[in-house]
Design a protein around this motif. Sequence first.
Motif, mmCIF file in Angstrom:
data_model
loop_
_atom_site.group_PDB
_atom_site.id
_atom_site.type_symbol
_atom_site.label_atom_id
_atom_site.label_comp_id
_atom_site.label_asym_id
_atom_site.label_seq_id
_atom_site.Cartn_x
_atom_site.Cartn_y
_atom_site.Cartn_z
ATOM 1 N N VAL A 108 36.363 42.275 35.834
ATOM 2 C CA VAL A 108 35.286 41.810 35.738
ATOM 3 C C VAL A 108 34.331 42.196 37.453
ATOM 4 N N GLU A 109 35.434 42.037 38.163
ATOM 5 C CA GLU A 109 34.761 42.612 39.095
ATOM 6 C C GLU A 109 34.155 44.080 39.558
ATOM 7 N N ALA A 147 30.937 43.868 37.937
ATOM 8 C CA ALA A 147 30.040 43.344 38.194
ATOM 9 C C ALA A 147 29.542 44.380 39.584
#
Length: 91
Positions: free
Chosen positions: A80-81, A84
């Motif tokens: 997810v990091e 993003a």
Amino acid sequence: MTAELQLTLIFMAFMSIVGFFAMGIDKAKAKMKTWRIPEKTLFMIAFLGGGAGVWLGMEVFRHKTKHLQFKIGVPLITLVELIALGYVFTP
């Protein structure tokens, strides 16, 4: 590379180093059967940009690898990091 991206990458690298060493310290403390770093602290480090370091620490120190929440959670946080990061900094 923009200044914002550079600062973000530096921060994530710093948090990854913190996460890596936190996993190593927690593993050493587990072996000595002494005070441990709370799991929510390890997750918070991962969530704040240190997912890669926590994940690497899991593998290098063979720590928390049997805990399903870590085995799935930390790689998911790291993914997810990265998504993003790509979304925010891709023109």
